[in-house]
Design a protein around this motif. Structure first.
Motif, mmCIF file in Angstrom:
data_model
loop_
_atom_site.group_PDB
_atom_site.id
_atom_site.type_symbol
_atom_site.label_atom_id
_atom_site.label_comp_id
_atom_site.label_asym_id
_atom_site.label_seq_id
_atom_site.Cartn_x
_atom_site.Cartn_y
_atom_site.Cartn_z
ATOM 1 N N THR A 124 -12.654 14.048 3.373
ATOM 2 C CA THR A 124 -11.365 13.859 4.041
ATOM 3 C C THR A 124 -11.466 12.957 5.272
ATOM 4 O O THR A 124 -10.511 12.260 5.600
ATOM 5 C CB THR A 124 -10.767 15.215 4.461
ATOM 6 N N GLN A 125 -12.625 12.977 5.945
ATOM 7 C CA GLN A 125 -12.761 12.148 7.150
ATOM 8 C C GLN A 125 -12.817 10.663 6.826
ATOM 9 O O GLN A 125 -12.596 9.825 7.711
ATOM 10 C CB GLN A 125 -14.033 12.555 7.919
ATOM 11 N N GLN A 165 -3.161 12.797 3.513
ATOM 12 C CA GLN A 165 -1.883 12.123 3.769
ATOM 13 C C GLN A 165 -1.302 11.453 2.525
ATOM 14 O O GLN A 165 -0.347 10.686 2.617
ATOM 15 C CB GLN A 165 -2.070 11.063 4.868
ATOM 16 N N PRO A 171 -8.407 9.030 6.462
ATOM 17 C CA PRO A 171 -7.422 9.756 7.279
ATOM 18 C C PRO A 171 -6.001 9.230 7.151
ATOM 19 O O PRO A 171 -5.048 9.962 7.414
ATOM 20 C CB PRO A 171 -7.955 9.577 8.703
ATOM 21 N N ARG A 172 -5.830 7.956 6.744
ATOM 22 C CA ARG A 172 -4.486 7.369 6.704
ATOM 23 C C ARG A 172 -4.033 7.002 5.292
ATOM 24 O O ARG A 172 -2.950 6.429 5.140
ATOM 25 C CB ARG A 172 -4.432 6.119 7.579
ATOM 26 N N LEU A 173 -4.816 7.300 4.292
ATOM 27 C CA LEU A 173 -4.507 6.830 2.943
ATOM 28 C C LEU A 173 -3.204 7.449 2.442
ATOM 29 O O LEU A 173 -3.047 8.666 2.426
ATOM 30 C CB LEU A 173 -5.643 7.163 1.986
ATOM 31 N N ARG A 174 -2.264 6.584 2.008
ATOM 32 C CA ARG A 174 -0.969 7.028 1.509
ATOM 33 C C ARG A 174 -0.829 6.855 0.000
ATOM 34 O O ARG A 174 -0.101 7.610 -0.637
ATOM 35 C CB ARG A 174 0.158 6.236 2.186
ATOM 36 N N PRO A 232 -10.733 2.084 8.812
ATOM 37 C CA PRO A 232 -9.936 3.197 9.318
ATOM 38 C C PRO A 232 -8.432 3.012 9.165
ATOM 39 O O PRO A 232 -7.680 3.979 9.269
ATOM 40 C CB PRO A 232 -10.329 3.270 10.799
ATOM 41 N N ARG A 233 -7.956 1.786 8.908
ATOM 42 C CA ARG A 233 -6.521 1.541 8.750
ATOM 43 C C ARG A 233 -6.081 1.563 7.288
ATOM 44 O O ARG A 233 -4.921 1.295 6.982
ATOM 45 C CB ARG A 233 -6.148 0.197 9.373
ATOM 46 N N LYS A 259 -4.549 2.228 3.863
ATOM 47 C CA LYS A 259 -3.420 3.036 3.401
ATOM 48 C C LYS A 259 -3.262 3.025 1.886
ATOM 49 O O LYS A 259 -2.689 3.950 1.315
ATOM 50 C CB LYS A 259 -2.117 2.542 4.046
ATOM 51 N N GLU A 292 0.747 10.249 -0.538
ATOM 52 C CA GLU A 292 2.152 10.349 -0.930
ATOM 53 C C GLU A 292 2.442 9.715 -2.285
ATOM 54 O O GLU A 292 3.393 10.108 -2.957
ATOM 55 C CB GLU A 292 3.038 9.667 0.125
ATOM 56 N N ARG A 316 -5.597 -2.849 5.110
ATOM 57 C CA ARG A 316 -4.710 -1.727 4.803
ATOM 58 C C ARG A 316 -4.585 -1.478 3.310
ATOM 59 O O ARG A 316 -4.234 -0.384 2.892
ATOM 60 C CB ARG A 316 -3.319 -1.998 5.387
#
Length: 537
Positions: free
Chosen positions: A220-221, A250, A224-227, A200-201, A203, A252, A177
């Protein structure tokens, strides 16, 4: 001009490869040329070093242009055996987290361990429990945090195609992550995206201090979960950052410290709207106008502007509430040199401000500067890491009225135009006048620095001890609460009692300010002549 493609003669290196100097992995550069040089024999590699002071020229050697470096003296020619390419990410993970099961030092930085032993004077220091951590780390499938800073990572194995059914990295580390790839040898966002597709996990991603050109394709693909994205020290301007961030839908938290951002154009509609935390520290911003272009980011709660060369803070009068969600602001190590700028921060609703090492803080004592900050920014709850209590706010606001009271009364006497001009320079003063009333002339006596003028006449009362008659004492403003406590012990003769001291003044007899810090001077609590010190236990 030599054709570097035509002269390429090595399968070991390729143009654009990131490399390190053999034996000095911290010395990094980029391959700009391969082939013969002049009349010398054998192959040379033209390297542009990350630190320009290591070079001797810009790719022009003895009148022949072999390549063009960015800096006048950032390049040299070296033999291939003097430099080394990077390693695949799986190899770096194995070096960092793998190793023989019976080796107790795997994953431990021996230099850091030896330094720690010297500092603690503990030559036989043992890291208890680290074996259990190692067992978890050796099972790569259980890894959630992977830190590979400075591990010479250059990408995936060249034979691995991530979209295939069982890519090696995805199979080995499916639960990662948080990935730190800072200070490595990556040279393209495409390679970073290949790694991202295998995780894929993911972040949190740190690619700081790599030389990555902007991606040419949509990535972008891959994320997908990057914060959270950290890309400091990359040499980017704002346009680079904006185009790169389109690949992280995604996102933040964005850390883009120590880049080359001077100008911030108006953000395009929809871009950065989801950003909650932004680190712009150590970017040479041209002026505060650049910051104002971010004022409409409605979700931004934290903004780091440390070391951005800012010398003023201002907000146009017609501007709607700037930075509506901002709660935490950092402005340390800038060039702010006027209290008007500090007062303008009152336009914000910030709760936590860090603002150390600015010229304005040298204009008065640390305590007085703190009081001005507190008085002029009504929403502030924490200043430079120290909580602001209601008693401190009350004292700061009263002192603020006194500090600028003469200037205010003169402006009022000069008429509405002068009064409005005064309020422009002291935005919160009108609110304080409405709350506490205007300052009176007798309260604004000229401060004198001689010993007599720095004495406070206080009344000491002890309600708990009826036989104690109130006594008046003159004490210096610089007396600490601890010394006052010792004085009162002798006066009250309260041996063995844990004295609790507080202060009240004739104007607000119901408000008691606790003297709760023995190391503070009485001036910190805004004690004035005629105030009463109440003694309880």
């Amino acid at each position: 001009m030599m054709n570097s493609d035509a002269n390429a003669a090595s399968d070991h290196f390729a143009l654009g490869d990131r490399i390190t100097l053999q034996g000095s992995p911290e010395v990094k550069g980029t391959v700009r040329f391969m082939g013969p040089v002049g009349q010398t024999s054998g192959e040379w590699v033209g390297v542009e070093w990350d630190k320009p002071e290591r070079g001797k020229h810009d790719g022009l050697h003895e009148g022949v242009r072999y390549f063009q470096a960015r800096q006048p003296k950032s390049a040299t020619f070296v033999r291939p055996k003097k430099i080394a390419r990077g390693v695949p990410i799986l190899q770096a993970i194995d070096e960092r987290y793998g190793g023989a099961i019976d080796d107790p030092n795997i994953g431990i930085n021996q230099d850091e361990l030896e330094r720690l032993k010297r500092e603690m004077n503990a030559p036989f220091l043992e890291l208890v429990g680290f074996d259990k951590v190692q067992q978890t780390q050796r099972d790569f499938r259980r890894l959630q945090v992977v830190w590979l800073m400075g591990m010479r990572v250059s990408g995936l194995e060249s034979t691995v195609d991530c979209p295939s059914d069982e890519p090696a990295l995805a199979g080995a580390c499916p639960n990662v992550r948080d990935l730190d790839l800072s200070e490595n040898l990556l040279n393209s966002w495409t390679e970073v995206a290949r790694i991202g597709q295998c995780l894929p996990r993911l972040k949190i991603l740190n690619v700081s201090d790599n030389r990555l050109a902007e991606p040419e394709a949509d990535l972008t693909q891959a994320f997908p979960r990057l914060r959270q994205l950290l890309m400091g020290q990359m040499g980017y301007d704002w346009d680079n950052v904006e185009r790169i961030c389109r690949n992280f839908p995604q996102l933040e938290i964005l850390n883009i410290f120590a880049n080359q951002i001077r100008i911030i154009p108006e953000p395009k509609p929809g871009s950065f709207d989801q950003i909650k935390e932004l680190d712009l520290s150590e970017n040479p911003l041209q002026d505060w106008d650049q910051v104002l272009r971010l004022a409409n980011l409605t979700n931004l709660t934290m903004l780091n502007l440390n070391s951005c060369q800012l010398d003023r803070i201002y907000f146009p009068a017609a501007m709607a509430q700037p930075f509506p969600a901002l709660k935490f602001l950092q402005l340390s190590r800038n060039l702010i040199n006027d209290w008007v700028s500090v007062g303008n921060l009152g336009r914000l609703s910030i709760k936590d401000l860090r603002m150390r090492t600015n010229p304005i803080l040298e204009s008065d004592s640390g305590e007085n500067c703190r009081q001005i900050f507190i008085a002029t920014i009504s929403s502030l709850k924490v200043l430079n890491g120290s909580e602001i209590f209601k008693e401190e706010r009350y004292g700061s606001e009263i002192d603020h009225l006194k500090r600028y009271g003469k200037e205010y009364l003169k402006a009022v006497a000069d008429g509405p135009e002068a009064t409005n001009s005064f309020f422009d320079g002291h935005p919160r003063f009108k609110e304080l006048v409405k709350r506490f009333g205007p300052p009176e002339e007798f309260e604004l006596k000229q401060v004198n620095t001689d010993i007599k003028s720095n004495l406070l006449e206080i009344l000491i009362e002890c309600p708990k001890k009826e036989e104690f008659k109130p006594v008046t004492k003159k004490v210096p403003k610089t007396m600490t609460v601890q010394k006052l406590r010792m004085l009162i012990y002798r006066l009250v003769k309260a041996k063995g009692q844990d004295l609790v001291l507080s202060c009240s003044n004739p104007d607000s007899p119901d408000l008691e300010v606790p003297l709760d810090n023995d190391l503070r001077e009485l001036s910190f609590y805004s004690i004035s002549n005629g105030d009463t010190i109440l003694v309880k236990w």
